[in-house]
Design a protein around this motif. Structure first.
Motif, short mmCIF file in Angstrom:
data_model
loop_
_atom_site.label_atom_id
_atom_site.label_comp_id
_atom_site.label_asym_id
_atom_site.label_seq_id
_atom_site.Cartn_x
_atom_site.Cartn_y
_atom_site.Cartn_z
N VAL A 1 -76.14 -12.59 -47.13
CA VAL A 1 -74.88 -12.05 -46.59
C VAL A 1 -74.50 -10.71 -47.19
CG1 VAL A 1 -74.05 -14.38 -46.12
CG2 VAL A 1 -73.38 -13.25 -48.26
N GLY A 2 -75.30 -10.20 -48.12
CA GLY A 2 -75.00 -8.91 -48.73
C GLY A 2 -74.11 -9.05 -49.96
N ALA A 3 -74.08 -7.98 -50.76
CA ALA A 3 -73.28 -7.97 -51.98
C ALA A 3 -71.82 -7.64 -51.71
CB ALA A 3 -73.86 -6.98 -52.98
N THR A 4 -71.54 -6.95 -50.60
CA THR A 4 -70.18 -6.59 -50.20
C THR A 4 -70.08 -6.69 -48.69
OG1 THR A 4 -70.53 -4.22 -49.79
CG2 THR A 4 -70.17 -4.89 -52.10
N ASN A 5 -68.89 -6.42 -48.18
CA ASN A 5 -68.67 -6.37 -46.73
C ASN A 5 -68.55 -4.94 -46.23
OD1 ASN A 5 -68.61 -9.18 -46.60
ND2 ASN A 5 -66.41 -9.26 -46.97
N THR A 6 -69.08 -3.99 -46.98
CA THR A 6 -69.04 -2.58 -46.58
C THR A 6 -70.35 -2.23 -45.89
OG1 THR A 6 -67.60 -2.02 -48.44
CG2 THR A 6 -68.77 -0.21 -47.37
N PHE A 7 -70.27 -1.91 -44.62
CA PHE A 7 -71.45 -1.58 -43.83
C PHE A 7 -71.17 -0.27 -43.09
CE2 PHE A 7 -71.04 -6.22 -44.00
CZ PHE A 7 -72.23 -6.58 -44.63
N THR A 8 -71.81 0.81 -43.50
CA THR A 8 -71.53 2.12 -42.91
C THR A 8 -72.77 2.75 -42.27
OG1 THR A 8 -71.85 3.13 -45.10
CG2 THR A 8 -69.59 2.60 -44.44
N SER A 9 -73.91 2.68 -42.91
CA SER A 9 -75.11 3.29 -42.36
C SER A 9 -75.65 2.44 -41.21
CB SER A 9 -76.19 3.43 -43.44
OG SER A 9 -76.68 2.16 -43.82
N ASP A 10 -76.52 3.05 -40.42
CA ASP A 10 -77.14 2.32 -39.31
C ASP A 10 -77.91 1.11 -39.83
OD1 ASP A 10 -76.10 4.12 -37.52
OD2 ASP A 10 -77.96 5.27 -37.29
N GLU A 11 -78.59 1.28 -40.96
CA GLU A 11 -79.36 0.18 -41.53
C GLU A 11 -78.46 -0.95 -41.98
OE1 GLU A 11 -82.71 -0.58 -45.06
OE2 GLU A 11 -81.70 1.36 -44.86
N GLU A 12 -77.32 -0.61 -42.59
CA GLU A 12 -76.37 -1.62 -43.05
C GLU A 12 -75.74 -2.36 -41.87
OE1 GLU A 12 -74.95 0.54 -47.21
OE2 GLU A 12 -73.89 0.92 -45.33
N LEU A 13 -75.40 -1.63 -40.83
CA LEU A 13 -74.81 -2.26 -39.65
C LEU A 13 -75.82 -3.16 -38.96
CD1 LEU A 13 -72.80 0.79 -38.26
CD2 LEU A 13 -71.84 -1.31 -39.23
N LEU A 14 -77.09 -2.75 -38.96
CA LEU A 14 -78.12 -3.58 -38.37
C LEU A 14 -78.28 -4.89 -39.16
CD1 LEU A 14 -80.32 -3.68 -36.15
CD2 LEU A 14 -81.92 -2.75 -37.85
N PHE A 15 -78.22 -4.79 -40.49
CA PHE A 15 -78.27 -5.99 -41.32
C PHE A 15 -77.09 -6.91 -40.99
CE2 PHE A 15 -76.58 -8.16 -45.08
CZ PHE A 15 -77.64 -8.98 -45.41
N ARG A 16 -75.89 -6.34 -40.90
CA ARG A 16 -74.70 -7.15 -40.60
C ARG A 16 -74.85 -7.89 -39.28
NH1 ARG A 16 -69.40 -4.13 -38.61
NH2 ARG A 16 -70.83 -4.01 -36.82
N ASP A 17 -75.28 -7.16 -38.25
CA ASP A 17 -75.24 -7.71 -36.90
C ASP A 17 -76.43 -8.60 -36.57
OD1 ASP A 17 -72.87 -6.36 -36.51
OD2 ASP A 17 -73.82 -4.63 -35.53
N THR A 18 -77.60 -8.33 -37.15
CA THR A 18 -78.79 -9.08 -36.75
C THR A 18 -79.27 -10.05 -37.81
OG1 THR A 18 -80.35 -7.41 -37.58
CG2 THR A 18 -79.54 -7.14 -35.32
N LYS A 19 -78.78 -9.91 -39.05
CA LYS A 19 -79.22 -10.82 -40.10
C LYS A 19 -78.05 -11.61 -40.68
CE LYS A 19 -83.41 -8.27 -41.25
NZ LYS A 19 -84.22 -7.62 -42.30
N ARG A 20 -77.07 -10.90 -41.28
CA ARG A 20 -75.97 -11.63 -41.91
C ARG A 20 -75.23 -12.51 -40.92
NH1 ARG A 20 -70.05 -9.58 -43.73
NH2 ARG A 20 -69.89 -9.61 -41.46
N ASN A 21 -74.72 -11.91 -39.85
CA ASN A 21 -73.94 -12.68 -38.88
C ASN A 21 -74.78 -13.77 -38.22
OD1 ASN A 21 -71.88 -10.98 -39.55
ND2 ASN A 21 -71.72 -9.99 -37.55
N ALA A 22 -76.05 -13.44 -37.95
CA ALA A 22 -76.93 -14.42 -37.31
C ALA A 22 -77.14 -15.63 -38.21
CB ALA A 22 -78.26 -13.77 -36.96
N TRP A 23 -77.34 -15.38 -39.52
CA TRP A 23 -77.56 -16.51 -40.42
C TRP A 23 -76.29 -17.35 -40.58
CZ3 TRP A 23 -75.69 -18.67 -44.84
CH2 TRP A 23 -76.47 -19.69 -45.39
N ILE A 24 -75.15 -16.69 -40.73
CA ILE A 24 -73.89 -17.44 -40.86
C ILE A 24 -73.65 -18.28 -39.60
CG2 ILE A 24 -71.37 -17.22 -40.95
CD1 ILE A 24 -71.76 -14.87 -42.87
#
Length: 295
Positions: free
Chosen positions: A95-118
């Motif tokens: 889920v990442g160390a924080t909830n700050t997602f600004t770069s394209d890579e970070e947003l991709l992690f949020r939307d396709t990995k973190r949110n998907a796993w949760i």
């Protein structure tokens, strides 16, 4: 963070208390009107304590507190500083160390990995809840549930469980999708996985899960756990976690073509009014719970 069960003193009490909170807070009901499938709506996810409870529950799952029998147990619960550090690393990787997602890579992690796993974790929690709390998720009590994926986007079926419909065991096969705005297209993608199951493309995984379930299922039901079970008695559960509403009752040819009857093609809709806030709260709760779950 609000403490939803301040009386909890042990890790197991915290995890069980979280599951109890979910059981008493979520409303999972069938809604009539669809012809190609059955619609089930999950309500209650918008309350912040629910997201906190899910986070604590998921941390407990990662720490080994939930068995294949869909019961909370301390038998395999991790303990000690080393296990705590290991769990912290695993939670951060998911889920990442924080909830700050600004770069394209970070947003991709949020939307396709973190949110998907949760979202897959929500499916696991809802199926485990069905072992104790009545709901319309499936038409009977859950007796066994597969482990949650250990890494985001892991290949394979998102959820496999056994439930008892009357005196007949049924294999419940779930596919989870998390999308803020594209519920219809993600439902189509989920249906494509079920079509592959109809074509026997997941037989190896289903046999493996059933072998695991045989170890925890009761003796009177064990004779039903065979190759014939997943072939002849299966239920498809597309779980769509979303914010933007879409037509849950529209005719869906992709679902209509699937082999199970309508009552065993159950679209589980988890609508969240503030999509990203919910996932952020679950992630915060998971990170905080590491030190409460493993001591």
């Amino acid at each position: 963070m609000q403490d939803i069960h301040p009386a909890a003193r042990t890790p197991l009490e915290l995890i069980q208390g979280s599951l109890n909170h979910l059981g008493s807070s979520l409303d999972i009901e069938e809604v009539a009107g669809a012809t190609t499938h059955t619609v089930v709506v999950v309500k209650g996810l918008d309350a912040r304590p629910v997201a906190v409870a899910f986070g604590r529950y998921l941390t407990g799952v990662l720490a080994g507190a939930v068995g294949h029998d869909a019961q909370i147990s301390a038998d395999l619960l991790a303990q000690g500083v080393d296990a705590q550090n290991e769990l912290k690393k695993k939670v951060v990787s998911l889920v990442g160390a924080t909830n700050t997602f600004t770069s394209d890579e970070e947003l991709l992690f949020r939307d396709t990995k973190r949110n998907a796993w949760i979202a897959e974790g929500l499916v696991h929690g809802i199926m485990v809840l069905r072992a104790t709390y009545p709901s319309d998720c499936v038409n009977g009590d859950v007796h066994a549930v597969a482990s949650i994926h250990a890494i985001p986007t892991q290949q394979g079926l998102d959820s496999v469980a056994l439930y008892l419909d009357g005196d007949q065991l049924v294999v419940a096969i779930g596919e989870s999708k998390a999308t803020k705005d594209h519920g219809t297209s993600e439902l189509t993608k989920a249906a494509e996985i079920f079509a592959d199951i109809d074509q026997d493309e997941y037989g190896v995984q289903l046999r493996t899960e059933l072998m695991t379930f045989r170890a925890v299922i009761s003796a009177d039901l064990k004779p039903q756990v065979s190759e014939a079970l997943w072939r002849n008695h299966r239920c498809y559960l597309p779980f769509i976690t979303h914010e933007t509403e879409f037509n849950l009752h529209a005719k869906r040819p992709v679902l209509d073509r699937l082999s199970p009857p309508v009552e065993r093609k159950r679209l589980i809709a988890l609508r969240i009014e503030n999509f990203h806030e919910f996932f952020n709260t679950v992630a915060d709760s998971m990170r905080s719970a590491v030190y409460q779950v493993v001591i």
